[in-house]
Design a protein around this motif. Structure first.
Motif, mmCIF file in Angstrom:
data_model
loop_
_atom_site.group_PDB
_atom_site.id
_atom_site.type_symbol
_atom_site.label_atom_id
_atom_site.label_comp_id
_atom_site.label_asym_id
_atom_site.label_seq_id
_atom_site.Cartn_x
_atom_site.Cartn_y
_atom_site.Cartn_z
ATOM 1 N N HIS A 1 21.102 -31.297 58.331
ATOM 2 C CA HIS A 1 20.657 -29.909 58.294
ATOM 3 C C HIS A 1 21.782 -29.032 58.835
ATOM 4 O O HIS A 1 22.351 -29.324 59.887
ATOM 5 C CB HIS A 1 19.392 -29.739 59.155
ATOM 6 N N ASN A 2 22.126 -27.990 58.097
ATOM 7 C CA ASN A 2 23.274 -27.177 58.509
ATOM 8 C C ASN A 2 22.903 -26.027 59.448
ATOM 9 O O ASN A 2 23.747 -25.207 59.804
ATOM 10 C CB ASN A 2 24.011 -26.621 57.285
ATOM 11 N N GLY A 3 21.622 -25.937 59.827
ATOM 12 C CA GLY A 3 21.202 -24.905 60.758
ATOM 13 C C GLY A 3 20.852 -23.592 60.117
ATOM 14 O O GLY A 3 20.349 -22.689 60.772
ATOM 15 N N ALA A 4 21.095 -23.451 58.823
ATOM 16 C CA ALA A 4 20.795 -22.203 58.125
ATOM 17 C C ALA A 4 19.711 -22.408 57.071
ATOM 18 O O ALA A 4 19.635 -21.662 56.095
ATOM 19 C CB ALA A 4 22.061 -21.654 57.470
ATOM 20 N N GLY A 5 18.916 -23.441 57.253
ATOM 21 C CA GLY A 5 17.820 -23.707 56.324
ATOM 22 C C GLY A 5 18.183 -24.610 55.170
ATOM 23 O O GLY A 5 17.333 -24.931 54.345
ATOM 24 N N ALA A 6 19.448 -25.009 55.088
ATOM 25 C CA ALA A 6 19.895 -25.859 53.983
ATOM 26 C C ALA A 6 20.007 -27.315 54.443
ATOM 27 O O ALA A 6 20.419 -27.591 55.564
ATOM 28 C CB ALA A 6 21.235 -25.370 53.444
ATOM 29 N N TRP A 7 19.647 -28.226 53.544
ATOM 30 C CA TRP A 7 19.721 -29.654 53.830
ATOM 31 C C TRP A 7 20.661 -30.324 52.833
ATOM 32 O O TRP A 7 20.842 -29.861 51.713
ATOM 33 C CB TRP A 7 18.338 -30.292 53.716
ATOM 34 N N GLN A 8 21.242 -31.424 53.275
ATOM 35 C CA GLN A 8 22.037 -32.277 52.400
ATOM 36 C C GLN A 8 21.569 -33.713 52.579
ATOM 37 O O GLN A 8 21.051 -34.092 53.644
ATOM 38 C CB GLN A 8 23.532 -32.184 52.749
ATOM 39 N N VAL A 9 21.744 -34.502 51.540
ATOM 40 C CA VAL A 9 21.408 -35.917 51.604
ATOM 41 C C VAL A 9 22.692 -36.721 51.443
ATOM 42 O O VAL A 9 23.556 -36.379 50.635
ATOM 43 C CB VAL A 9 20.385 -36.298 50.509
ATOM 44 N N GLN A 10 22.823 -37.771 52.227
ATOM 45 C CA GLN A 10 23.977 -38.646 52.117
ATOM 46 C C GLN A 10 23.554 -39.946 51.448
ATOM 47 O O GLN A 10 22.548 -40.554 51.831
ATOM 48 C CB GLN A 10 24.577 -38.960 53.487
ATOM 49 N N LEU A 11 24.332 -40.369 50.459
ATOM 50 C CA LEU A 11 24.056 -41.623 49.783
ATOM 51 C C LEU A 11 24.837 -42.757 50.443
ATOM 52 O O LEU A 11 25.731 -42.537 51.245
ATOM 53 C CB LEU A 11 24.428 -41.519 48.299
ATOM 54 N N ARG A 12 24.487 -43.962 50.089
ATOM 55 C CA ARG A 12 25.138 -45.131 50.686
ATOM 56 C C ARG A 12 26.648 -45.141 50.480
ATOM 57 O O ARG A 12 27.389 -45.646 51.312
ATOM 58 C CB ARG A 12 24.559 -46.413 50.084
ATOM 59 N N ASP A 13 27.094 -44.583 49.339
ATOM 60 C CA ASP A 13 28.536 -44.595 49.061
ATOM 61 C C ASP A 13 29.282 -43.498 49.805
ATOM 62 O O ASP A 13 30.489 -43.325 49.644
ATOM 63 C CB ASP A 13 28.796 -44.473 47.558
ATOM 64 N N GLY A 14 28.567 -42.723 50.625
ATOM 65 C CA GLY A 14 29.205 -41.713 51.447
ATOM 66 C C GLY A 14 29.152 -40.301 50.909
ATOM 67 O O GLY A 14 29.426 -39.351 51.650
ATOM 68 N N GLN A 15 28.826 -40.119 49.653
ATOM 69 C CA GLN A 15 28.819 -38.766 49.103
ATOM 70 C C GLN A 15 27.598 -37.979 49.576
ATOM 71 O O GLN A 15 26.538 -38.542 49.848
ATOM 72 C CB GLN A 15 28.874 -38.780 47.571
ATOM 73 N N TRP A 16 27.807 -36.660 49.697
ATOM 74 C CA TRP A 16 26.750 -35.758 50.136
ATOM 75 C C TRP A 16 26.284 -34.913 48.965
ATOM 76 O O TRP A 16 27.093 -34.444 48.159
ATOM 77 C CB TRP A 16 27.257 -34.838 51.256
ATOM 78 N N LEU A 17 24.967 -34.711 48.869
ATOM 79 C CA LEU A 17 24.377 -33.904 47.812
ATOM 80 C C LEU A 17 23.477 -32.850 48.434
ATOM 81 O O LEU A 17 22.818 -33.105 49.448
ATOM 82 C CB LEU A 17 23.547 -34.774 46.860
ATOM 83 N N ARG A 18 23.437 -31.695 47.813
ATOM 84 C CA ARG A 18 22.595 -30.620 48.342
ATOM 85 C C ARG A 18 21.137 -30.849 47.961
ATOM 86 O O ARG A 18 20.831 -31.279 46.850
ATOM 87 C CB ARG A 18 23.071 -29.269 47.799
ATOM 88 N N VAL A 19 20.254 -30.580 48.893
ATOM 89 C CA VAL A 19 18.812 -30.641 48.634
ATOM 90 C C VAL A 19 18.354 -29.236 48.249
ATOM 91 O O VAL A 19 18.554 -28.281 49.007
ATOM 92 C CB VAL A 19 18.035 -31.128 49.874
ATOM 93 N N GLY A 20 17.761 -29.096 47.078
ATOM 94 C CA GLY A 20 17.284 -27.791 46.633
ATOM 95 C C GLY A 20 16.066 -27.348 47.436
ATOM 96 O O GLY A 20 15.251 -28.170 47.859
ATOM 97 N N ARG A 21 15.938 -26.048 47.653
ATOM 98 C CA ARG A 21 14.818 -25.525 48.443
ATOM 99 C C ARG A 21 13.477 -25.920 47.840
ATOM 100 O O ARG A 21 12.512 -26.206 48.555
ATOM 101 C CB ARG A 21 14.925 -23.994 48.555
ATOM 102 N N THR A 22 13.410 -25.927 46.498
ATOM 103 C CA THR A 22 12.158 -26.280 45.828
ATOM 104 C C THR A 22 11.741 -27.710 46.139
ATOM 105 O O THR A 22 10.548 -28.037 46.128
ATOM 106 C CB THR A 22 12.305 -26.100 44.308
#
Length: 260
Positions: free
Chosen positions: A227-248
């Motif tokens: 969580h970046n503290g501004a209401g946005a979340w990211q998910v990390q996959l096993r291979d290390g890459q990060w993906l944005r979680v959509g608000r919906t």
């Protein structure tokens, strides 16, 4: 299923009896005879009839209601692809396994969601594996809503001049690219002509989760959230890459974390 339109083709996955009632369709008597011999070698397969042309095949399918049709493609008059397309109007449709001497119909075959595509001469073990996939698709829970659904367990995707089988359990991530979905399988990826919503409805929600309007992720590939503290979340996959979680889709992420 894949390879062109990526259309879905449902058959009677949960009402299929044992043994599997099978109809053979081929315009060559020797080919029919060989398939009859192969079916006799496979436990749990019951032959209900044979047909030598597409029109006869349709009449017999409607009358006999087989669970499986072993279908030739190159036939005079109505070919096997046309037979498969005509079956789309049936409420209960049999599973289809194409058995042909030609490899260039593969894309068209999987556009009508064939279970498999076998090249002649077919070996017993190869046909047995194809029928085994039908049994797996038929093995759904016996009660509750899940009993009415057969989740897609594999896709056929075009790759150069081939059709590649991709098991759902091997998929790490699916990302939308305009009118196509890019299916990531380890270091490889394949394009499938289908919408992300269609894929979401076909994949088992116990195994896949949608975390963005353009991404579907296999649940066991998720390593963590941030969580970046501004209401946005990211998910990390096993291979290390990060993906944005959509608000919906934030509720989906929170459900994985066990929070409301």
């Amino acid at each position: 299923m894949a390879g062109g339109s990526g259309s879905s083709f449902e058959f009677r996955c949960n009402s299929m009896p044992n043994p599997i009632r099978t109809l053979i369709v081929d315009d060559e008597p020797l080919a029919i005879e060989r398939l009859q011999i192969l079916c006799a070698r496979i436990a749990g397969v019951s032959l209900v009839g044979t047909a030598t042309d597409g029109a006869s095949a349709l009449r017999m399918i409607k009358a006999l209601k087989p669970d499986l049709v072993l279908l030739d493609i190159q036939m005079a008059g109505m070919n096997g692809i046309a037979v498969a397309q005509a079956l789309a109007g049936l409420e209960l449709r049999p599973a289809l396994i194409f058995v042909t001497a030609y490899d260039h119909f593969a894309v068209a075959a999987f556009d009508v969601a064939a279970v498999d595509y076998l090249l002649k001469p077919v070996e017993t073990a190869r046909l047995e594996r194809a029928i085994g996939r039908i049994r797996m698709q038929a093995a759904a829970p016996e009660s509750g809503k899940a009993s009415e659904t057969c989740w897609t367990r594999e896709f056929w995707v075009p790759h150069r001049s081939e059709m590649i089988r991709v098991a759902a359990q091997d998929i790490d991530l699916i990302v939308a690219e305009r009118d196509y979905m890019r299916i990531h399988v380890g270091p490889r990826s394949f394009l499938l002509h289908e919408t992300i919503t269609e894929l979401e409805h076909r994949l088992d929600p116990a195994e896949f989760v949608r975390l963005h309007r353009s991404t579907l992720v296999r649940r066991d590939r998720v390593a963590g959230f941030k969580h970046n503290g501004a209401g946005a979340w990211q998910v990390q996959l096993r291979d290390g890459q990060w993906l944005r979680v959509g608000r919906t889709y934030l509720a989906n992420a929170r459900a994985m974390l066990g929070s409301s």
